[in-house]
Write an enzyme that holds these catalytic residues in place. Structure first.
Site, PDB file in Angstrom:
ATOM      1  N   LEU A  87     -19.087 -71.965  35.175  1.00  0.00           N
ATOM      2  CA  LEU A  87     -20.108 -73.000  35.041  1.00  0.00           C
ATOM      3  C   LEU A  87     -19.930 -73.906  33.835  1.00  0.00           C
ATOM      4  O   LEU A  87     -20.372 -75.047  33.846  1.00  0.00           O
ATOM      5  CB  LEU A  87     -21.499 -72.348  34.969  1.00  0.00           C
ATOM      6  N   GLY A  88     -19.327 -73.407  32.780  1.00  0.00           N
ATOM      7  CA  GLY A  88     -19.189 -74.236  31.591  1.00  0.00           C
ATOM      8  C   GLY A  88     -18.820 -73.400  30.388  1.00  0.00           C
ATOM      9  O   GLY A  88     -18.746 -72.176  30.444  1.00  0.00           O
ATOM     10  N   GLY A  90     -19.067 -73.249  25.857  1.00  0.00           N
ATOM     11  CA  GLY A  90     -19.545 -73.741  24.574  1.00  0.00           C
ATOM     12  C   GLY A  90     -18.651 -73.236  23.464  1.00  0.00           C
ATOM     13  O   GLY A  90     -17.548 -72.730  23.709  1.00  0.00           O
ATOM     14  N   GLY A  91     -19.122 -73.358  22.233  1.00  0.00           N
ATOM     15  CA  GLY A  91     -18.294 -72.943  21.109  1.00  0.00           C
ATOM     16  C   GLY A  91     -18.105 -71.443  21.013  1.00  0.00           C
ATOM     17  O   GLY A  91     -17.109 -70.960  20.481  1.00  0.00           O
ATOM     18  N   PHE A  92     -19.063 -70.673  21.553  1.00  0.00           N
ATOM     19  CA  PHE A  92     -19.027 -69.222  21.362  1.00  0.00           C
ATOM     20  C   PHE A  92     -19.027 -68.429  22.665  1.00  0.00           C
ATOM     21  O   PHE A  92     -18.842 -67.228  22.652  1.00  0.00           O
ATOM     22  CB  PHE A  92     -20.234 -68.768  20.533  1.00  0.00           C
ATOM     23  N   ASP A 203     -31.991 -75.807  17.401  1.00  0.00           N
ATOM     24  CA  ASP A 203     -30.890 -76.507  18.075  1.00  0.00           C
ATOM     25  C   ASP A 203     -31.416 -77.248  19.299  1.00  0.00           C
ATOM     26  O   ASP A 203     -30.777 -77.263  20.356  1.00  0.00           O
ATOM     27  CB  ASP A 203     -29.788 -75.518  18.477  1.00  0.00           C
TER      28      ASP A 203
END
Length: 665
Positions: A87-88, A90-92, A203
């Site tokens: 699905l995608g 991120g940074g972590f 965030d």
């Protein structure tokens, strides 16, 4: 990472596994001799390039460590999930679809155990899980479960298949004001809920707010969220996404930050949706930070928005965090009086819906109020989040990262919401750091003892009076006047000794003492219990000046507009309102000294004191009398003033206190 798209494809092997293979028809090129100076320049360029690549590789490394989960992920409790689409990323973490045995699809935020290299990183992950797990709101991504295998930790979340606000803005370029009004109410409702539990998201951005299947907005990604131990405490870590960071966050340890950083982010998102991009955006991060510190932005002439929208944005993006509107004040701005739709349609993902500007004022008002209700704007204050126990930071098995307390088998019991005065051993703790150490009694214990005493006396009313020990009776301190303004500030009251108090929406209280240059703050601390602090009115702490102004304003209002319940009492007792309950028949006040006051709709008031042993009646003409409860139960009424349905009122009181003592019954 909580949002997903259905049209993304599974990961495919790159170049058939031959990405690094050398082609056979390539002829090596013979190196050209260069000058020593040229070689040094080239070496320096290579070193800079290597450093850049190293930094880039380090940045990408954490999520890259996350291995694609097996096709079937098995949990320790025997529940299996089948991996679906990628699905995608991120940074972590990386995100995959997960399907359970019933066919229901979720989003699994997947974190590589290899990226959790120290206790700080581990604690951060567990904190994210515990915070998110404790939240339940219609506009917050629902936490489903968490589990692990040998290589990954999985955070299972509800799936939001209709993209995020960031993707909507990329497609639309700009969003209409009626739509943004609707978005803002849902966002404000979720943030109000978070702040009521003393959670700062830290965030908030368009990319972390997703559309569920019904096109309702859901806030997700609690990786930077933090719980404040008290409303006046602060955080000092510089964190967040550059375009959305509040100026006080950039101050680090010099300034500290609190709930106002989320208010700032709401202003950034509102500006971005209406104008097409964040107000401080620049290619260089340092330029962004400099602009933020100076609030250096403007409204583009070629993208006009209403003056009411500009006014609200300017207030939200005020440099001084204390001058920004509170979360409760935002929706009172005139901008929200404009055209307001009843929902968000799927067409909004790609186009502006038709006829938005033609929504009537009356219909807009109805839609606005309904949206506020659905977003929990009027929901009464709920308990604070669960505390993070020391045991939660230590796993019981060598290969596991998640402790047993976070595993599905123990979820139901471990994560019930608990009173912040509860210690790890289950006993209640009340902590006062000064002479007011006896000011507050434990509410749960008081409710329990009071109910059982009333019940015991009810059974004993036929016993001979000389066999019963009667308590000494004196008129208690009562709430004489009150104003329920919890939709903005809290519950304001005046005692019959003329002390003025406010039970604020965050559960903290202020009591301004009559004819004295001091006031008391009753502050809840999740780790330390209750603390009472004495302060000077002439030299108050800066964070309480606004609260004292509220107290003074309503003191004048109550003295001018409301009549007293009873005459002044010459008492030095200092008590707070701890909790109140309103029904169609009465309002119930629970005081910190253990008294229960009931104001019935027929204007008769009854107070139960001394843990249920004494009862006070205040008549509509303010006549007050106090007696042992057993005498009233025996006689059926008060001797000096007839109370309509006296025994029935006492029965109602007993049942109300019982519900507080046994909330699960």
């Amino acid at each position: 990472m909580s949002a997903v798209r259905h049209n993304l494809q599974p990961l495919q092997p790159l170049n058939n596994g031959t990405l690094n293979a050398r082609s056979n028809n390539v002829t090596p090129i013979k190196p050209i001799r260069r000058s020593k100076e040229h070689q040094l320049d080239e070496l320096e360029e290579q070193q800079q390039h290597q450093q850049q690549q190293k930094a880039k590789k380090k940045k990408e490394k954490l999520s890259a460590l996350c291995k694609t989960p097996p096709s079937i992920v098995r949990t320790r409790n025997g529940r299996d999930y089948r991996r679906g689409l990628f699905l995608g990323e991120g940074g972590f973490a990386r995100c995959f679809q997960m399907k359970d045995s019933s066919g229901k699809i979720y989003a699994a935020k997947t974190v590589a155990k290899a990226s959790i290299k120290n206790e700080k990183t581990k604690t951060k992950l567990l904190s994210e899980i515990k915070i998110h797990k404790s939240l339940k709101h219609s506009n917050i991504v629902n936490f489903i479960d968490c589990f692990e295998d040998d290589v990954n930790v999985y955070i299972l979340l509800e799936i939001c298949p209709n993209q995020s606000l960031m993707e909507l803005l990329k497609t639309r370029k700009r969003v209409s004001e009626p739509e943004v009004r609707y978005f803002m109410v849902q966002i404000v409702g979720a943030i109000k809920y978070l702040h009521s539990r003393r959670v700062i998201h830290r965030d908030l951005k368009l990319g972390n707010i997703f559309f569920d299947p019904e096109m309702n907005l859901k806030i997700g990604d609690f990786g930077l969220a933090s719980v404040l131990p008290s409303t006046d405490s602060r955080k000092y870590t510089i964190c967040g996404t550059p375009n959305y960071i509040a100026p006080e966050v950039l101050g680090g340890k010099q300034t500290g930050h609190s709930f106002e950083v989320d208010i700032w982010a709401i202003g950034i998102m509102m500006y971005a949706l209406l104008c097409g991009k964040p107000p401080f955006q620049a290619k260089d991060v340092q330029v962004i930070y400099e602009r933020i510190k100076k609030t250096d932005y403007n409204f583009p002439i070629d993208k006009p928005i209403s003056n009411e929208a500009k006014h609200l944005i300017k207030k939200l993006l005020t440099l001084n965090p204390l001058e920004r509107p509170t979360i409760n004040e935002i929706l009172e701005f005139d901008w929200f009086k404009g055209p307001f739709p009843d929902k968000t349609n799927i067409i909004s993902l790609t186009n502006t819906p038709e006829n938005l500007s033609s929504i009537s004022k009356a219909q807009s008002s109805i839609n606005f109020n309904n949206t506020k209700i659905n977003a929990g704007i009027y929901t009464p204050k709920i308990k604070n989040p669960v505390e993070i126990l020391r045991s939660d930071l230590h796993s019981e098995q060598p290969k596991t990262l998640l402790p047993q307390s976070l595993s599905p088998g123990d979820t139901r019991n471990k994560y019930q919401e608990i009173d912040p005065t509860t210690m790890n051993n289950g006993k209640k703790r009340v902590n006062f750091n000064n002479k007011y150490s006896n000011l507050i009694k434990n509410l749960d214990q008081v409710c329990y003892e009071t109910y059982h005493n009333i019940r015991r006396l009810d059974y004993s009313k036929f016993d001979r009076l000389e066999t019963i020990e009667l308590p000494s009776c004196e008129n208690p301190t009562l709430i004489s006047k009150w104003v329920d303004y919890s939709n903005k500030y809290g519950f304001l009251y005046q005692l019959n000794n003329d002390d003025i108090g406010v039970l604020f929406n965050d559960d903290n209280s202020i009591l301004k003492l009559h004819n004295q240059d001091k006031f008391l703050e009753l502050i809840i601390n999740e780790n330390e219990g209750w603390t009472c602090i004495e302060n000077s009115i002439s030299h108050p702490p800066s964070q309480t000046k606004r609260q004292l102004e509220i107290v003074d304003f309503f003191a004048k209002y109550m003295n001018s507009n409301l009549s007293k319940v009873s005459e002044n009492e010459e008492k030095s007792e200092e008590i707070f309102l701890r909790r109140y309950t309103r029904t169609s028949d009465y309002i119930m006040f629970e005081m910190t000294n253990g008294n229960f006051q009931f104001n019935f709709k027929d204007h008769h008031k009854i107070c139960i004191s001394k843990l249920g042993l004494a009862i006070t009646h205040i008549s509509p003409n303010r006549l007050t009398e106090t007696h042992p409860l057993i005498l009233i139960l025996k006689q059926g009424n008060f001797p000096s003033s007839e109370v309509p349905d006296c025994l029935n009122k006492i029965s109602i009181i007993k049942d109300a206190i019982k519900r507080k003592a046994f909330p699960e019954v």
